[in-house]
Design a protein around this motif. Structure first.
Motif, mmCIF file in Angstrom:
data_model
loop_
_atom_site.group_PDB
_atom_site.id
_atom_site.type_symbol
_atom_site.label_atom_id
_atom_site.label_comp_id
_atom_site.label_asym_id
_atom_site.label_seq_id
_atom_site.Cartn_x
_atom_site.Cartn_y
_atom_site.Cartn_z
ATOM 1 N N ILE A 87 -34.014 -26.231 144.720
ATOM 2 C CA ILE A 87 -35.207 -25.464 144.304
ATOM 3 C C ILE A 87 -36.149 -25.331 145.501
ATOM 4 N N MET A 88 -36.331 -26.434 146.221
ATOM 5 C CA MET A 88 -37.249 -26.394 147.367
ATOM 6 C C MET A 88 -36.732 -25.444 148.439
ATOM 7 N N ALA A 89 -35.410 -25.434 148.630
ATOM 8 C CA ALA A 89 -34.839 -24.539 149.651
ATOM 9 C C ALA A 89 -35.011 -23.078 149.237
ATOM 10 N N ARG A 90 -35.067 -22.836 147.930
ATOM 11 C CA ARG A 90 -35.170 -21.453 147.441
ATOM 12 C C ARG A 90 -36.539 -21.197 146.789
ATOM 13 N N LYS A 91 -37.544 -21.912 147.304
ATOM 14 C CA LYS A 91 -38.908 -21.859 146.760
ATOM 15 C C LYS A 91 -39.426 -20.425 146.670
ATOM 16 N N ASP A 92 -39.216 -19.651 147.721
ATOM 17 C CA ASP A 92 -39.761 -18.292 147.746
ATOM 18 C C ASP A 92 -39.145 -17.428 146.653
ATOM 19 N N GLU A 93 -37.829 -17.559 146.470
ATOM 20 C CA GLU A 93 -37.154 -16.765 145.428
ATOM 21 C C GLU A 93 -37.703 -17.121 144.046
ATOM 22 N N PHE A 94 -37.783 -18.440 143.777
ATOM 23 C CA PHE A 94 -38.273 -18.857 142.451
ATOM 24 C C PHE A 94 -39.714 -18.386 142.236
ATOM 25 N N ALA A 95 -40.521 -18.469 143.306
ATOM 26 C CA ALA A 95 -41.931 -18.081 143.167
ATOM 27 C C ALA A 95 -42.047 -16.578 142.899
ATOM 28 N N THR A 96 -41.278 -15.786 143.626
ATOM 29 C CA THR A 96 -41.368 -14.334 143.430
ATOM 30 C C THR A 96 -40.905 -13.948 142.026
ATOM 31 N N LEU A 97 -39.822 -14.565 141.606
ATOM 32 C CA LEU A 97 -39.299 -14.283 140.270
ATOM 33 C C LEU A 97 -40.351 -14.594 139.197
ATOM 34 N N MET A 98 -40.985 -15.739 139.376
ATOM 35 C CA MET A 98 -41.986 -16.162 138.404
ATOM 36 C C MET A 98 -43.176 -15.203 138.388
ATOM 37 N N THR A 99 -43.616 -14.793 139.564
ATOM 38 C CA THR A 99 -44.742 -13.862 139.634
ATOM 39 C C THR A 99 -44.371 -12.542 138.960
ATOM 40 N N LEU A 100 -43.140 -12.098 139.175
ATOM 41 C CA LEU A 100 -42.741 -10.822 138.581
ATOM 42 C C LEU A 100 -42.734 -10.887 137.058
ATOM 43 N N GLU A 101 -42.234 -11.980 136.491
ATOM 44 C CA GLU A 101 -42.106 -12.014 135.030
ATOM 45 C C GLU A 101 -43.362 -12.502 134.328
ATOM 46 N N MET A 102 -44.196 -13.281 135.056
ATOM 47 C CA MET A 102 -45.352 -13.890 134.396
ATOM 48 C C MET A 102 -46.687 -13.379 134.903
ATOM 49 N N GLY A 103 -46.749 -12.928 136.159
ATOM 50 C CA GLY A 103 -47.983 -12.311 136.655
ATOM 51 C C GLY A 103 -48.818 -13.167 137.569
ATOM 52 N N LYS A 104 -48.616 -14.501 137.579
ATOM 53 C CA LYS A 104 -49.513 -15.339 138.389
ATOM 54 C C LYS A 104 -49.357 -15.003 139.867
ATOM 55 N N PRO A 105 -50.426 -15.130 140.662
ATOM 56 C CA PRO A 105 -50.341 -14.830 142.084
ATOM 57 C C PRO A 105 -49.281 -15.696 142.771
ATOM 58 N N LEU A 106 -48.702 -15.151 143.831
ATOM 59 C CA LEU A 106 -47.593 -15.840 144.517
ATOM 60 C C LEU A 106 -47.927 -17.264 144.944
ATOM 61 N N ALA A 107 -49.162 -17.455 145.454
ATOM 62 C CA ALA A 107 -49.529 -18.802 145.920
ATOM 63 C C ALA A 107 -49.451 -19.791 144.752
#
Ligand code: NAP
Length: 487
Positions: A87-107
């Motif tokens: 998960i840590m190695a793919r942090k950016d992917e998980f974060a972007t996915l989450m922002t797309l489906e849920m709306g919270k800012p990337l940070a």
């Protein structure tokens, strides 16, 4: 690895049901659309499980339970540790996915990915520390031994506001304890969980230990699983109303229960507080996750000596926040999850102002696409305003003043909820007095974020029962067996 485009990222996430180690369509072939709350556009379709699919998922969890319980604790822990690393190695992917489906800012999505992954690291360490005890009975005649066993197949129902972390803090301890599970993420945010299931599969989690179903027939699919005598535990994070209904359904099977429900957190600023620190804490306690958090500060009680200074500084910070689509650089406040959520928050603002509250900043929804609400601070909010008793779940901060410590405590406790609370003071004796008097499962002193994988997260009263994280977290997935030995 090169960063995936948003389209390729979405396309890389499995959209089928994950049952018994196989990815497959719903038995009816139906699907559910997943929407980007910043634009209303459809991101993808995921399988829409039927009642039969739900039963198949439980069948798979039940079939895998006995073998999974025998897997050595170290091996269970190593799977969690590998998943943490991945998960840590793919942090950016998980974060972007989450922002797309849920709306919270990337940070913020990054923050949740790290927070969510921490539960896997923590419970990878806990898997090898499951202990019983041995004692001489008081009369000296027998020996008392206790041993731990996994509770058994568990149903996990999670909400949309923390699409990854609300899952990992249930899945982590269940894997560590040796339980199998059926996970049902919220219909609005299934992608983070589906991506996590694929990651756990790739990390070697045996078939059937984790099963994930997405469905729009939520009640119809969940109830037969809950009433199935093979299910041993239900863990739910979501609203108090649905939680109460699930407790009723689970009475038949006398299930082990963990209920992480709604909150109505007080945020108390005493006259001896460092006001700048309190404003910093208020920004976090109110605005983390756009205010869509069960731990979000809902009611601000500020001593009358520092109320003007606190309100002025807080309103200035709130008014300066950048609102927009969460994937855009510099955006600090994303959209609410849907139109109903936005309208509900606006109704609370209108109710408060109609009853005399003053708008210091914000106070309106943002016109156009998406479900945005301006960061809002309200002063002189009367006790009768609905936002003082209801969970706001949005970027709105109502402030009231108090005169005495006793009054602050009484008002803070005057709620059916008992999840998070926040106190700002520099007086140690007061810290202890107030922490003892507050009827909340979690108390943050001079800090606006209290969640931590190493701490027991959970509530009292209508906020539910059970703890996630900390040493307590794994106990929720363990039975204690007592063996009495006559000599
Ligand atoms: P919700 O409506 O209660 O939904 C939560 C989950 O329950 C979703 O997966 C939902 O599925 C499912 N669900 C809905 N109806 C159901 C039924 N009849 N039977 C079984 N499952 C059902 O809550 P939400 O609006 O998603 O989340 C916000 C609430 O969660 C707030 O009150 C917040 O305070 C609380 N929360 C608490 C914590 C905590 O740790 N205490 C953490 C985060 C959030 P669908 O998506 O398919 O409807």
């Amino acid at each position: 690895m090169a960063a995936l485009s948003q389209k390729a990222l979405i396309a890389s996430v499995p959209t089928q049901l994950f049952i018994g180690g196989k990815w497959r369509d719903s038995s009816t072939g139906a699907t559910i659309a997943v929407e980007d709350p910043a634009t209303g556009a459809t991101l993808t379709q995921v399988a829409d499980a039927s009642v039969a699919d739900g039963k198949a998922a439980l069948d798979a969890a039940v079939a895998a339970q006995a073998d999974w319980a025998k897997v050595p604790p170290r091996d269970r822990g190593e799977i969690l540790r590998a998943a943490f690393e991945q998960i840590m190695a793919r942090k950016d992917e998980f974060a972007t996915l989450m922002t797309l489906e849920m709306g919270k800012p990337l940070a913020e999505a990054h923050g949740e990915v790290v927070y969510g992954a921490e539960f896997f690291r923590w419970f990878s360490e806990e898997a090898v520390r499951i202990h019983g005890r041995y004692a001489v009975a008081p009369n000296g005649a027998t020996r008392l031994m206790t041993m731990k066993a996994p509770v058994g197949p568990t149903l996990m129902i999670t909400p949309w506001n923390f699409p990854l972390a609300m899952g990992t803090r249930k899945i982590g301890p269940a894997i560590a304890a040796g339980c199998t599970m059926v996970v049902k993420p919220a219909s609005q945010t299934p992608l983070s969980m589906l991506a996590l299931a694929k990651l756990l599969e790739d990390c070697g989690l045996p078939k059937g230990v984790l099963n994930v179903i997405t469905t729009s027939h939520t009640g119809d699919v969940m109830e037969p699983i809950i009433r199935d005598p093979r299910l041993r535990k239900l863990t739910f994070t979501g609203s108090t109303g649905i939680g109460q209904r699930l407790v009723e359904q689970s009475a038949e099977g006398l299930l082990r229960l963990s209920m992480e429900l709604g909150g109505n957190a007080p945020f108390i600023v005493f006259e001896d507080a460092d006001v700048d620190k309190a404003v910093e804490g208020a920004m976090l306690a109110k605005m983390r996750n756009i205010g869509e958090a069960c731990t979000a500060a809902n009611r601000f009680f500020v001593h009358e000596d520092v109320a003007d200074e606190f309100a002025t500084k807080f309103a200035k910070r709130m008014g300066a926040l950048t609102v927009g689509k969460g994937t855009k650089k510099g955006v600090e406040v994303g959209p609410l999850i849907d139109g109903k959520a936005r309208d509900g928050v606006m109704e609370l603002v209108e109710d408060a102002t109609a009853k005399g509250a003053k708008v210091l900043t914000g106070g309106a929804a943002v016109a156009g696409r998406g479900y945005f609400v301006q960061p809002t601070v309200l002063a002189d909010v009367p006790k009768t305003a609905r936002c003082m008793t209801e969970e706001i779940f949005g970027p709105v901060a109502p402030i009231c003043t108090f005169r005495t410590e006793a009054e602050a405590i009484e008002r803070a406790n005057a709620t059916e909820y008992g999840l998070a609370s926040y106190v700002f003071t520099q007086d140690m004796a007061r810290t202890i007095r107030v922490a003892e008097a507050l009827e909340f499962g979690m108390i943050g002193i001079n800090q606006g974020v209290i969640s931590n994988a190493a701490a027991p997260f959970g509530g009292m009263k209508a906020s539910g029962f059970g703890r996630e994280g900390g040493f307590e977290g794994i106990e929720e997935y363990l039975e204690t067996k007592y063996v009495g030995i006559a000599l």
